[in-house]
Design an enzyme around this catalytic site. Structure first.
Site, PDB file in Angstrom:
ATOM      1  N   LEU A   1       0.632  -3.792  11.852  1.00 45.96           N
ATOM      2  CA  LEU A   1      -0.426  -4.562  11.206  1.00 45.96           C
ATOM      3  C   LEU A   1       0.009  -5.145   9.874  1.00 45.96           C
ATOM      4  CD1 LEU A   1      -3.466  -2.204  11.921  1.00 45.96           C
ATOM      5  CD2 LEU A   1      -2.810  -4.269  13.159  1.00 45.96           C
ATOM      6  N   GLY A   2       0.983  -4.523   9.236  1.00 46.79           N
ATOM      7  CA  GLY A   2       1.453  -5.028   7.944  1.00 46.79           C
ATOM      8  C   GLY A   2       2.460  -4.082   7.339  1.00 46.79           C
TER       9      GLY A   2
ATOM     10  N   GLY B   1       4.810  -3.327   3.381  1.00 50.04           N
ATOM     11  CA  GLY B   1       5.018  -3.662   1.974  1.00 50.04           C
ATOM     12  C   GLY B   1       5.906  -2.620   1.336  1.00 50.04           C
TER      13      GLY B   1
ATOM     14  N   TYR C   1       5.078  -0.054  -0.182  1.00 50.21           N
ATOM     15  CA  TYR C   1       4.521   1.286   0.010  1.00 50.21           C
ATOM     16  C   TYR C   1       4.961   1.904   1.328  1.00 50.21           C
ATOM     17  CZ  TYR C   1       1.520  -1.508   2.962  1.00 50.21           C
ATOM     18  OH  TYR C   1       1.068  -2.384   3.913  1.00 50.21           O
ATOM     19  N   GLY C   2       5.254   1.072   2.336  1.00 48.00           N
ATOM     20  CA  GLY C   2       5.521   1.576   3.673  1.00 48.00           C
ATOM     21  C   GLY C   2       5.039   0.594   4.720  1.00 48.00           C
TER      22      GLY C   2
ATOM     23  N   LYS D   1      -1.511   4.216   8.030  1.00 48.25           N
ATOM     24  CA  LYS D   1      -0.661   3.777   6.930  1.00 48.25           C
ATOM     25  C   LYS D   1       0.376   4.863   6.681  1.00 48.25           C
ATOM     26  CE  LYS D   1      -1.011   1.676   2.352  1.00 48.25           C
ATOM     27  NZ  LYS D   1      -1.964   1.229   1.305  1.00 48.25           N
TER      28      LYS D   1
ATOM     29  N   ASP E   1      -6.551  -4.458  -7.486  1.00 45.49           N
ATOM     30  CA  ASP E   1      -5.705  -5.292  -6.625  1.00 45.49           C
ATOM     31  C   ASP E   1      -6.559  -6.050  -5.608  1.00 45.49           C
ATOM     32  OD1 ASP E   1      -3.271  -6.372  -5.938  1.00 45.49           O
ATOM     33  OD2 ASP E   1      -2.725  -4.758  -4.553  1.00 45.49           O
TER      34      ASP E   1
END
Length: 336
Positions: free
Chosen positions: A56-57, A59, A61-62, A79, A176
């Site tokens: 799904l995405g 960055g 962070y992981g 996540k 954010d």
């Protein structure tokens, strides 16, 4: 004979120290109990029983993946965060876990199911949404659609209600707010996500300056003279930038090549606004104008925003269906 003066005792002074914000702790295993709704029974989920369906995405962070539980068929967003990257990353991860755990009763925040530890990663299990606002509005413009004002109003209303919950119930500021952190589903729901860099408020102010995405930061977080502290109105600015971006199809500021260009454009120049010829109502334009007040002392906080006519219209709008519009865009994109 010299008289010695008596010592005067000063009245006792009681020093009241501020109550420190508890640092969330992490005590995770490779499985967790989850509840899909407040009424449903708990189900034990093991990391080894989860099958990856799609990414799904990702960055710094992981990575976020859509996963399915083999035994129950439950689908969720997971996540995966490296737990030992560095102290700052670990703090962000704990912030996210803490915010997620306390957000269950807020319908405008992505629902948290549970967390587990797996092969050096922390897995945060959440409800899966259908798309993010950044992908959605780009899809819409790509197929020749625009984002209508009722959609913008209802989206903004949900985001502000979620941010207000964070402030009033969790004592947090998001820090954010941007289209990629606003999620949509086919039921017409709008929810905020990604609480990794959310900050605790002391006397309603946040003190950390490096958190957040620079293109959405307000002047007070960029200007060296004023960026030592800020409050929820920083997120109000970010929402204003987000609204203009989805309303016109592009970010209101050009790409910056140097920090000086950012300083000059955001801090020194007039704030962006919706084009007069865009067809948006006076109430909508006024709402965005107030979100983007350069002086944060003039910028409204959440209660004032929620009382504005534009938000009242969004609350009472019955003819426009968020679910129908979201499905129309997603179905058209997926057919292509």
């Amino acid at each position: 004979m010299e008289r010695k003066g008596r010592e005067r005792k000063l009245p006792g002074m009681k020093i009241v120290m501020p109550t420190p914000v508890e640092t969330p702790t992490m005590n995770l295993e490779d499985r967790c109990l989850i509840k899909l709704t407040n009424e449903s029974e708990e189900i034990e989920i093991a990391a080894t029983d989860l099958v990856v369906l799609e990414e799904l995405g990702k960055g710094g962070y992981g990575i976020v993946e859509k996963m399915q539980h083999r035994q129950s068929g439950i689908i969720m967003a997971v996540k995966r965060i490296k737990s030992s990257i560095n102290d700052q990353s670990q703090k962000q991860m704990l912030n996210e876990l803490d915010a997620c755990r306390r957000s269950d009763c807020c319908p405008q925040m992505v629902r948290f199911y549970g967390a587990m530890f797996r092969e050096g990663d922390v897995w945060i299990c959440m409800e899966v949404m259908d798309t993010s606002l950044d992908k959605f509005y780009r899809h819409a413009y790509k197929i020749g659609k625009h984002i209508p004002e009722p959609f913008i109003g209802k989206m903004a209303l949900s985001v502000i209600e979620g941010l207000n919950f964070m402030k009033e119930q969790l004592n947090l500021i998001h820090r954010d707010v941007k289209p990629s952190n606003i999620l949509l589903n086919r039921h017409g729901q709008v929810k905020i996500c990604d609480f990794g860099i959310s900050g605790h408020l002391t006397n309603s102010m946040a003190k950390t300056v490096q958190a957040g995405c620079k293109p959405y930061m307000p002047p007070e977080r960029i200007d060296g003279e004023t960026k030592s502290a800020y409050d929820v109105r920083a997120d109000v600015w970010s929402l204003g930038i987000t609204i203009i971006e989805i309303a016109v199809g592009t970010h209101p500021y050009a790409n910056w090549k140097t920090p000086f260009e950012q300083l000059k454009q955001v801090v020194k120049e007039p704030p962006p606004k919706l084009p007069m010829e865009s067809g948006f109502s006076v109430d909508c334009q006024y709402f965005v104008k107030r979100c983007l007040e350069k002086d944060y002392n003039e910028r409204p906080k959440y209660p004032e925003l929620l009382a504005m006519p534009f938000m009242e219209q969004a609350r009472n709008e019955k003819q426009f269906s968020m679910a129908r519009f979201i499905n129309e865009i997603l179905d058209t994109v997926w057919r292509r």
